[in-house]
Write a protein that holds these residues in place. Sequence first.
Motif, PDB file in Angstrom:
ATOM      1  N   TRP A   1     -48.200  -2.688 -58.870  1.00  0.00           N
ATOM      2  CA  TRP A   1     -47.422  -4.061 -59.148  1.00  0.00           C
ATOM      3  C   TRP A   1     -47.436  -4.083 -60.595  1.00  0.00           C
ATOM      4  CZ3 TRP A   1     -49.662  -8.741 -61.355  1.00  0.00           C
ATOM      5  CH2 TRP A   1     -48.875  -9.799 -61.397  1.00  0.00           C
ATOM      6  N   ARG A   2     -48.745  -3.956 -61.330  1.00  0.00           N
ATOM      7  CA  ARG A   2     -48.946  -4.308 -62.825  1.00  0.00           C
ATOM      8  C   ARG A   2     -48.177  -3.351 -63.575  1.00  0.00           C
ATOM      9  NH1 ARG A   2     -54.883  -4.692 -64.983  1.00  0.00           N
ATOM     10  NH2 ARG A   2     -53.564  -5.103 -66.800  1.00  0.00           N
ATOM     11  N   THR A   3     -47.548  -2.110 -63.174  1.00  0.00           N
ATOM     12  CA  THR A   3     -46.640  -1.224 -63.665  1.00  0.00           C
ATOM     13  C   THR A   3     -45.346  -1.863 -64.218  1.00  0.00           C
ATOM     14  OG1 THR A   3     -45.904  -0.134 -61.981  1.00  0.00           O
ATOM     15  CG2 THR A   3     -47.947   0.652 -62.647  1.00  0.00           C
ATOM     16  N   ARG A  10     -33.049  -2.362 -60.116  1.00  0.00           N
ATOM     17  CA  ARG A  10     -33.331  -2.200 -58.695  1.00  0.00           C
ATOM     18  C   ARG A  10     -34.612  -1.371 -58.481  1.00  0.00           C
ATOM     19  NH1 ARG A  10     -33.233   1.019 -55.015  1.00  0.00           N
ATOM     20  NH2 ARG A  10     -33.100   3.250 -56.304  1.00  0.00           N
ATOM     21  N   ALA A  11     -34.706  -0.336 -59.066  1.00  0.00           N
ATOM     22  CA  ALA A  11     -36.070   0.541 -59.009  1.00  0.00           C
ATOM     23  C   ALA A  11     -37.176  -0.234 -59.282  1.00  0.00           C
ATOM     24  CB  ALA A  11     -35.777   1.736 -60.334  1.00  0.00           C
ATOM     25  N   LEU A  12     -37.175  -1.238 -60.556  1.00  0.00           N
ATOM     26  CA  LEU A  12     -38.322  -1.995 -60.633  1.00  0.00           C
ATOM     27  C   LEU A  12     -38.720  -2.918 -59.541  1.00  0.00           C
ATOM     28  CD1 LEU A  12     -37.468  -3.232 -64.401  1.00  0.00           C
ATOM     29  CD2 LEU A  12     -39.495  -1.691 -63.905  1.00  0.00           C
ATOM     30  N   TYR A  64     -41.939  -3.250 -57.666  1.00  0.00           N
ATOM     31  CA  TYR A  64     -42.595  -4.449 -57.212  1.00  0.00           C
ATOM     32  C   TYR A  64     -42.539  -5.071 -55.704  1.00  0.00           C
ATOM     33  CZ  TYR A  64     -42.834  -9.798 -57.816  1.00  0.00           C
ATOM     34  OH  TYR A  64     -43.403 -11.202 -57.853  1.00  0.00           O
ATOM     35  N   PHE A  65     -41.645  -4.973 -54.907  1.00  0.00           N
ATOM     36  CA  PHE A  65     -41.721  -5.380 -53.585  1.00  0.00           C
ATOM     37  C   PHE A  65     -42.668  -4.379 -52.876  1.00  0.00           C
ATOM     38  CE2 PHE A  65     -38.219  -8.019 -54.511  1.00  0.00           C
ATOM     39  CZ  PHE A  65     -38.858  -9.321 -54.100  1.00  0.00           C
ATOM     40  N   ASP A  66     -42.667  -3.102 -53.124  1.00  0.00           N
ATOM     41  CA  ASP A  66     -43.387  -2.087 -52.470  1.00  0.00           C
ATOM     42  C   ASP A  66     -44.841  -2.170 -52.654  1.00  0.00           C
ATOM     43  OD1 ASP A  66     -41.264  -0.728 -51.219  1.00  0.00           O
ATOM     44  OD2 ASP A  66     -41.314   0.839 -52.449  1.00  0.00           O
ATOM     45  N   ALA A  67     -45.227  -2.635 -53.715  1.00  0.00           N
ATOM     46  CA  ALA A  67     -46.659  -2.796 -54.295  1.00  0.00           C
ATOM     47  C   ALA A  67     -47.130  -4.185 -53.385  1.00  0.00           C
ATOM     48  CB  ALA A  67     -46.608  -3.334 -55.622  1.00  0.00           C
TER      49      ALA A  67
END
Length: 188
Positions: free
Chosen positions: A89-91, A71-73, A77-80
Amino acid sequence: MARWVLPVVLVAMIATAVGALVARQIYAEPETSPSVVLPSDHPLPPGEQPGDPTVAGTSDAAEHPLYETVRALLQTYFDAINNRRYDQWRTVVTKNLAKISPEKWRADFGSTKDGSIVVRRIENGPVNTARVLLSFTSVQDLEHAPYELPEKCIHWRLVLPFTVEDGTWKLDTGVTNLASQHEACEVP
């Protein structure tokens, strides 16, 4: 007579403590997580699409040990994507997926906003891998829509692969995310 009083008192105290614990479990309010939702087949009205950008999960997904990690990942991802933050996003993606250039990434997601994001199921794969069934809604300009479905609003359902890279869970590439299902949002 005093010999039997102490054991009786101890048994009564233990029984009272056990009874209190049982009553607490029975009458306690159920814990609910704000990130757990019930799946809905009722899409939002067009003006409210894509919906809340907060990643949530079904109770089935939330019971999986990887749920909070996934969920955190996915939230990052979507926030980026929603905030046009390529470096963010790359993180959360593997090195292989991060090979996409910033220019290509911005060309693909230049106007995309994602919401109504629900982790529906998490399944373990081979060692250090997992597959996540996910649904979400995207709104975008037509030039950022998939070529096979040039729509401004799309409901997505796909399986995303996750893997451990350098000791950390990351979103990966693979054949599972190529087999997505998507359809245009309903227009009243």
